[in-house]
Design a protein around this motif. Structure first.
Motif, PDB file in Angstrom:
ATOM      1  N   ASP A 120       0.824  -1.216   0.000  1.00  0.00           N
ATOM      2  CA  ASP A 120       0.000   0.000   0.000  1.00  0.00           C
ATOM      3  C   ASP A 120       0.854   1.260   0.000  1.00  0.00           C
ATOM      4  N   SER A 121       1.854   1.247  -0.848  1.00  0.00           N
ATOM      5  CA  SER A 121       2.801   2.360  -0.942  1.00  0.00           C
ATOM      6  C   SER A 121       2.774   2.918  -2.360  1.00  0.00           C
ATOM      7  N   LEU A 122       3.485   3.989  -2.553  1.00  0.00           N
ATOM      8  CA  LEU A 122       3.516   4.681  -3.833  1.00  0.00           C
ATOM      9  C   LEU A 122       4.799   4.350  -4.585  1.00  0.00           C
ATOM     10  N   SER A 123       4.671   3.951  -5.841  1.00  0.00           N
ATOM     11  CA  SER A 123       5.861   3.759  -6.670  1.00  0.00           C
ATOM     12  C   SER A 123       6.119   5.053  -7.426  1.00  0.00           C
ATOM     13  N   VAL A 124       7.375   5.426  -7.504  1.00  0.00           N
ATOM     14  CA  VAL A 124       7.782   6.612  -8.266  1.00  0.00           C
ATOM     15  C   VAL A 124       8.696   6.103  -9.371  1.00  0.00           C
ATOM     16  N   ILE A 125       8.131   6.054 -10.553  1.00  0.00           N
ATOM     17  CA  ILE A 125       8.848   5.564 -11.722  1.00  0.00           C
ATOM     18  C   ILE A 125       9.422   6.785 -12.436  1.00  0.00           C
ATOM     19  N   THR A 126      10.725   6.806 -12.592  1.00  0.00           N
ATOM     20  CA  THR A 126      11.388   7.980 -13.156  1.00  0.00           C
ATOM     21  C   THR A 126      11.985   7.646 -14.523  1.00  0.00           C
ATOM     22  N   PRO A 127      12.221   8.674 -15.322  1.00  0.00           N
ATOM     23  CA  PRO A 127      12.926   8.429 -16.582  1.00  0.00           C
ATOM     24  C   PRO A 127      14.372   8.033 -16.296  1.00  0.00           C
ATOM     25  N   LEU A 128      15.043   7.532 -17.310  1.00  0.00           N
ATOM     26  CA  LEU A 128      16.460   7.221 -17.159  1.00  0.00           C
ATOM     27  C   LEU A 128      17.221   8.490 -16.811  1.00  0.00           C
ATOM     28  N   LYS A 129      18.302   8.321 -16.065  1.00  0.00           N
ATOM     29  CA  LYS A 129      19.151   9.463 -15.711  1.00  0.00           C
ATOM     30  C   LYS A 129      19.626  10.139 -17.001  1.00  0.00           C
ATOM     31  N   ASN A 130      19.627  11.449 -16.985  1.00  0.00           N
ATOM     32  CA  ASN A 130      20.106  12.234 -18.116  1.00  0.00           C
ATOM     33  C   ASN A 130      21.526  11.796 -18.478  1.00  0.00           C
TER      34      ASN A 130
END
Length: 175
Positions: free
Chosen positions: A29-39
């Motif tokens: 019951d947590s939030l996933s933070v999906i990020t783009p690849l590192k610049n």
């Protein structure tokens, strides 16, 4: 591998990694933070500063976070992730045994995805908010650290002052 090869591999691994992170977050019951690849420029800069230009050693090109509500849930998610992934190395700073000089702490797991290393960070909601709030100070500190070496007395004092400001905010977030 050169940076194009690394980014190609990261793009191939990203969908499965992101899906695994989302499943793990949902399970708790947590939030996933999906990020783009590192610049790419930032990854290359990190490789130069930390690894003598070896971009193969930059282990957070593919990364994601899981945000939980309370400190004790961090360890539960951390322990679960340790069994879900092929772990290369891990540290849970929520155990209270180590923090950075600026007071920031998290739980990090570096996972092997078919020969590619990705990073999972686990934070509480309050620590993530503090991290976002501190981003300007973090960038200011990094700019000094990425500059000329050795650091001048004035630069060392500036870093000490920034660390103190950051510690105060991160301390609040950890309560």
């Amino acid at each position: 591998m050169n940076s194009d090869d690394i980014y190609s591999k990261a793009r191939r691994e990203k969908p499965d990694f992101d899906s695994a992170i989302e499943q793990l977050a949902n399970k708790h019951d947590s939030l996933s933070v999906i990020t783009p690849l590192k610049n790419k420029d930032r990854a290359q800069e990190k490789a130069i500063i930390l690894y003598d230009g070896d971009i193969n050693r930059v282990d957070d090109i593919l990364r994601a976070s899981i945000i939980v509500t309370k400190n004790d849930i961090v360890t539960t998610v951390f322990d679960d992730a340790m069994t879900e992934f092929d772990v290369v190395r891990a540290v849970n700073k929520y155990t209270g045994k180590q923090h950075s000089s600026d007071g920031y702490f998290d739980a990090r797991i570096y996972v092997n995805l078919n020969g590619f290393i990705a990073e999972l960070q686990i934070h509480t909601k309050s620590m993530q908010a503090a991290k976002e709030k501190m981003h300007g100070l973090y960038e200011e500190k990094q700019k000094i650290l990425r500059g000329t070496k050795p650091l001048t007395q004035e630069q060392r004092k500036a870093i000490t002052d920034i660390n103190k400001k950051m510690r105060d905010i991160f301390r609040e977030a950890s309560l």
